[in-house]
Design an enzyme around this catalytic site. Structure first.
Site, PDB file in Angstrom:
ATOM      1  N   GLY A   1       0.612   5.707   0.336  1.00  0.00           N
ATOM      2  CA  GLY A   1      -0.235   6.892   0.503  1.00  0.00           C
ATOM      3  C   GLY A   1       0.647   8.093   0.664  1.00  0.00           C
TER       4      GLY A   1
ATOM      5  N   ASP B   1     -10.062  10.194  11.495  1.00  0.00           N
ATOM      6  CA  ASP B   1      -9.958   9.826  10.084  1.00  0.00           C
ATOM      7  C   ASP B   1     -10.590   8.458   9.864  1.00  0.00           C
ATOM      8  OD1 ASP B   1      -9.400  10.174   7.451  1.00  0.00           O
ATOM      9  OD2 ASP B   1      -7.276   9.691   7.612  1.00  0.00           O
TER      10      ASP B   1
ATOM     11  N   GLY C   1       0.841  -1.186   0.000  1.00  0.00           N
ATOM     12  CA  GLY C   1       0.000   0.000   0.000  1.00  0.00           C
ATOM     13  C   GLY C   1       0.871   1.229   0.000  1.00  0.00           C
TER      14      GLY C   1
ATOM     15  N   LYS D   1       4.816   4.408   2.711  1.00  0.00           N
ATOM     16  CA  LYS D   1       4.436   3.142   2.093  1.00  0.00           C
ATOM     17  C   LYS D   1       4.218   2.072   3.148  1.00  0.00           C
ATOM     18  CE  LYS D   1       6.587   3.689  -2.400  1.00  0.00           C
ATOM     19  NZ  LYS D   1       7.694   3.360  -3.278  1.00  0.00           N
TER      20      LYS D   1
END
Ligand SMILES: *[C@@H]1O[C@H](CO)[C@@H](O)[C@H](O)[C@H]1NC(C)=O
Ligand SMILES: *[C@@H]1O[C@H](CO)[C@@H](O)[C@H](O)[C@H]1NC(C)=O
Length: 988
Positions: A684, A813, A682, A688
């Site tokens: 973002g 979040d 993944g 990572k």
């Protein structure tokens, strides 16, 4: 002779299976038979008549094949259609699928075909109408979609057409009105487009059962339905029907059951109901009906009358008490007034009476339990007065008694306290007096006892301590005296004990630590004395502790630090000594005020205590503190500056700081070695995520956060996502996650901090994030039970953060990408990069200087207040629920200006619930899905105050799923589904 005998003996072997049997074997060949249901179908038999599921006539010709619920799978065995004398095929409740197209026209002799509860998909085969002799066609509980074939209008002999519980998405065609032979028509629980009932259905003069609930109907009930004179069962519930109930329905002279609940019907109940001489059940709840309840109804042999949540007003007809069969009477949430008929219950075996939320007054009728059948007596929120009738003392059947919010007075008849089957006794908010009788020892099933806000006096009987099922006891706002009985410590299921505002004296019982389920303890405003028992600190789930305004003395046990409290109030006692360090902070001030012995412990605890310091020198102390503060700040700044330089010099060094939170079987070197691009799972804006598998096969996920300069490189792409996971993200996450452990919070194993990057090592979640799963092609894998579980898991995780952490943690979040799935699709909340630990129990709200959160998930109030609190998390979680239900992204170009929340509410208004549900979900769960959807809608309410707290959300989700899974076709002869009523009467 011997030869003959031999010949005779060998005969059975010489004969072989007849042609019909051979066809059956052919049929068997095409079927999967995982449970060996067809093992008796053997070629060596002569006749198939003894085979399982086969019935022959007197001439040994096969008459019917019944393999219902045998588990056979595969395509429809069309060889059956070759059996020339076969009249009935029942393959219901198996796994028959549509892998082979069948021409049913070949089944000319069949009279009855039942394929309900199988896996059939696609359109309903039009060829079925070519079976000219068909009387019974049952296809309910499959996944048929599309329209009802036009050819169905050609059936000439069909008596039963059952298509309920499919995915039919056309409309209900008027040509069904041509099948004049029809007796039973069941179309309920399909995804029909909004449509009106066609008046042509009124031509079905032979119709006995009409079941079209949950079918997106709008408009009026056609007057032509009054022609259905043979109808016994009419169920049009849960649609959007409006207008008034046509008076022509009085023509339904054979009607036994009418279900019209959950529509928008208005006007009065029609005249002419006295014609419904056979009517047993009428449910027209949850409409907008008004006017008086007609006297005519009372002359009927009604068993059940449900008219709740309408606008009925006026008096309840006295004559209803004359109904001989009345078993259930639910009239709550109307505007009825006057007295209840005094004879009510005298003439019938009344089981349930719910008249809550009306304007009834006068006494509770004495005869309600005259026939010994009353189980539920719900009269909340009226103006009933007088005594509770003594006749109820003998009502051994009672289970649920709620009389709160009335003006009842006098003593409670003593035996009522001890009724053996009562599990809920709610007498709160009345003017009842006297004491709790010690006959309460007989109430073995009592789980909730609420008598708050009355005039009860006397002491609490120690017998209460023997009620092993008691979970909640609230008796606040009374005049109860004496001690809290020591026996209370045996109440092992007690979760809430609320005795505030009484005159209790003596000590808090020792041994209280044995109340392992105690969540709420409120004893404020009494005359309790002695110490706070140390044991309180070992109550594992205690969240609310209020002992304020008593005469408690001695020290505050340090063990209170072990608790995860949402409320701590020890104010206005005589406590002294040290405040446990965790609470010795300014924001706990209100918890301790009014204890002169604690004054020195927290700044400003005793505002008036300046008097103890000599006023002339009172400036000295602050000055000393100020000076010390300046020295400290200078020191810290110097240190930081030096330290920063020190770190700068060491930049590039490998691992400088390694913190482990749990015992680990691996070292930092193992991890660093594995961080290569092949292992990235993944990526973002923050960094990572890698998957690292150790030699022993164990896997972890490693998040590598960029060092200062590299951050935010792809924030452009992500929009607001992970916006500003600044350099503090790492510390926040370590601080937050390192401390907490919960099954629904992702586990942080350890972290390390190199000069160049920072690593966080988590447990590895094999199924990735919910967002990836749900919004990719794999979304179909997540069936409803899995999605429901994910919602509940995540809710529990958040509830833990909000309610069980001290101080509470706001995630800030919450989104589907931050909910990770383990191997069994258990869900855990992850990514605390922007989490906020709230400094202060009472405040719970804080202004933020930068926007956090992700687009589509941000609560509307955030745009103008820039304030986040738990309510913003709840909003975001609501969005996740909507994602789970709809399978859609929180923002999608298809929605235009809208986000998911707006899209869902707009679609609900325009098209109704079924249209927002993810079409990949099995629609047999629709009722549960809609309940969960409603929770999601509550959470995303525009006003923060209306959003339920997470703890409540968890409870609501549990309730939404707890009830039996609605099986679409389970509705036996149209009887009202039981969970439905359960739901409605639980409102109080
Ligand atoms: C088939 O058998 C089941 C039970 O085994 C029964 O309930 C059902 O009525 C039967 N079907 C027919 C058409 O007789
Ligand atoms: C009662 O039913 C009969 C037919 O069964 C009908 O003729 C009559 O009009 C009905 N009464 C009312 C009040 O509608």
């Amino acid at each position: 002779m011997i030869l003959l005998l031999l010949l005779f003996l060998s005969l059975p072997h010489a004969l072989s299976l007849n042609q019909e049997g051979l066809y059956l074997l052919k049929a068997k060949e095409g079927l999967d038979d995982p449970f060996g249901a067809l093992s008796s179908w053997k070629a060596r038999d002569e006749l198939p008549c003894n085979w399982k599921g086969i019935v022959c006539d007197s001439l040994n010709r096969i008459n019917s094949v019944n393999l219902s619920s045998t588990g056979v799978a595969g395509p429809f065995p069309s060889f059956l259609c070759r059996l020339p004398f076969l009249s009935s095929i029942d393959l219901s409740n198996n796994s028959i699928d549509s892998s082979v197209a069948v021409d049913f026209g070949a089944c000319q002799h069949i009279k009855s075909l039942n394929l309900s509860d199988n896996l059939l998909v696609g359109s309903i085969p039009a060829s079925l109408s070519r079976i000219s002799d068909l009387r019974e066609l049952v296809l309910s509980g499959n996944n048929f979609s599309g329209e009802i074939p036009a050819s169905f209008g050609e059936f000439r002999r069909l008596e039963r057409l059952c298509l309920a519980g499919n995915l039919l998405d056309g409309t209900i065609p008027s040509f069904l009105g041509n099948i004049s032979s029809l007796k039973v028509l069941e179309l309920a629980y399909n995804l029909f487009r909004p449509s009106q009932l066609s008046p042509e259905l009124g031509n079905l003069r032979n119709l006995e059962v009409l079941w079209i609930s949950n079918s997106n109907l709008f408009g009026e009930i056609p007057a032509s339905f009054g022609q259905l004179t043979l109808l016994t069962n009419l169920d049009l519930s849960s649609n959007q029907l409006n207008g008034s109930i046509p008076s022509s329905l009085s023509g339904l002279s054979r009607i036994v059951q009418i279900e019209l609940y959950s529509n928008s019907l208005s006007g009065e109940l029609p005249a002419g109901m006295s014609n419904w001489t056979r009517l047993l059940r009428l449910d027209a709840s949850m409409n907008k009906l008004e006017g008086p309840i007609p006297e005519e109804l009372c002359g009927l042999q009604l068993e059940s009358l449900s008219l709740y949540q309408n606008r009925f007003e006026g008096f309840l007809p006295e004559s209803i008490a004359g109904s001989k069969n009345l078993y259930e009477l639910r009239l709550f949430d109307n505007r009825l007034r006057g007295r209840l008929p005094s004879e009510l219950g005298k003439n019938s075996r009344l089981n349930t009476l719910d008249v809550s939320s009306n304007h009834f007054f006068g006494e509770i009728p004495a005869n309600l339990c005259a026939n010994g059948a009353l189980e539920e007596l719900l009269m909340i929120k009226n103006s009933f007065s007088g005594n509770i009738p003594a006749s109820l003392e003998k009502c051994q059947t009672l289970r649920r008694v709620r009389l709160s919010y009335n003006q009842l007075s006098g003593e409670v008849p003593p035996e009522i306290w001890g009724l053996p089957h009562v599990y809920l006794l709610d007498l709160s908010v009345n003017s009842l007096s006297g004491h709790i009788s010690n006959s309460i020892s007989g109430a073995h099933n009592l789980s909730s006892l609420s008598i708050s806000s009355n005039q009860f006096s006397g002491s609490l009987p120690s017998e209460i301590g023997s009620l092993r099922n008691l979970g909640e006891f609230s008796a606040s706002q009374n005049k109860i005296t004496g001690k809290i009985p020591q026996t209370f410590v045996h109440l092992s299921k007690l979760s809430s004990l609320i005795l505030s505002n009484n005159e209790l004296s003596g000590e808090v019982p020792a041994g209280i630590e044995s109340l392992k389920q105690l969540n709420e303890l409120r004893l404020a405003n009494n005359k309790l004395s002695g110490n706070i028992p140390d044991g309180i600190g070992s109550l594992p789930v205690l969240n609310y502790l209020d002992l304020s305004a008593n005469s408690l003395s001695g020290e505050i046990p340090f063990s209170l630090q072990n608790l995860k409290l949402n409320l701590l109030n020890l104010s206005y006692n005589r406590l002294s000594g040290d405040i446990p360090p965790l609470y010795a902070k300014k924001y706990f001030r209100d918890s301790f005020v009014g204890n002169p012995g604690l004054c020195g412990e927290i700044d400003g605890l005793c505002p008036g205590n300046g008097g103890t310091v000599n006023l002339e020198y009172s400036w000295i102390l602050p000055s000393i503190f100020t000076l010390a503060g300046i020295v400290l700040i200078v020191g810290v700044v110097l240190f930081c500056w030096k330290y920063k330089n020190f770190k700068k010099n060491k930049k590039g060094m490998v691992i400088s700081k390694w913190r482990s939170f749990h015992k680990l079987g691996f070292s930092e070197v193992d991890i660093v070695d594995c961080l290569n691009e092949d292992n990235v799972i993944g990526s973002g804006s923050a960094g990572k995520v890698y998957k690292v598998v150790f030699a022993n096969g164990e896997a972890v996920a490693v998040k590598k956060l960029w060092g200062g300069s590299k951050k935010d490189t792809d924030s452009e792409k992500d929009g607001l996502e992970n916006d500003r996971v600044d350099k503090d993200g790492f510390e926040i996450e370590v601080e937050t996650l390192g401390k907490i452990r919960h099954k629904n919070i992702v586990r942080l194993w350890c972290c390390c901090n190199t000069g160049y990057c920072k690593l966080l090592v988590y447990e590895y979640m094999p199924n990735g994030s919910l967002g990836d799963m749900l919004h990719s092609s794999k979304g179909g894998l997540l069936d409803w039970p899995t999605r429901y579980k994910i919602a509940l898991d995540a809710a529990e995780g958040l509830s833990y953060l909000h309610h069980d952490c001290v101080p509470p943690i706001v995630h800030r979040d919450v989104k589907s990408n931050n909910i990770l799935l383990d191997g069994e699709f258990g869900a855990r909340v992850a990514d605390f990069g922007v989490a906020k630990v709230f400094q202060g129990v009472g405040k719970g709200e804080e202004s933020m200087s930068v926007i956090v959160g992700s687009r589509g998930y941000i609560a509307p109030e955030y745009a103008y207040t820039l304030r986040v609190n738990e309510k913003s998390d709840i909003y975001s979680f609501g969005v996740v629920i909507l994602e789970l239900v709809t399978g859609r992204l929180p923002v999608d170009p298809e929605f235009g200006e809208k986000d998911l929340v707006k899209w869902v509410s707009a679609s609900l208004d325009q098209k109704g619930g079924e249209h927002v549900i993810d079409p990949r979900l099995d629609c047999s769960f629709n009722e549960e899905i809609v309940r969960v959807l409603n929770v999601g809608l509550l959470c995303t309410n525009a006003l923060p105050i209306n959003r339920p707290p997470m703890r409540r959300v968890v409870k609501m989700l549990q309730e939404a799923g707890a009830r039996n899974k609605p099986k679409t076709t389970a509705k036996k002869d149209g009887k009202l589904s039981p969970y439905y009523h359960e739901d409605a009467s639980n409102h109080v």
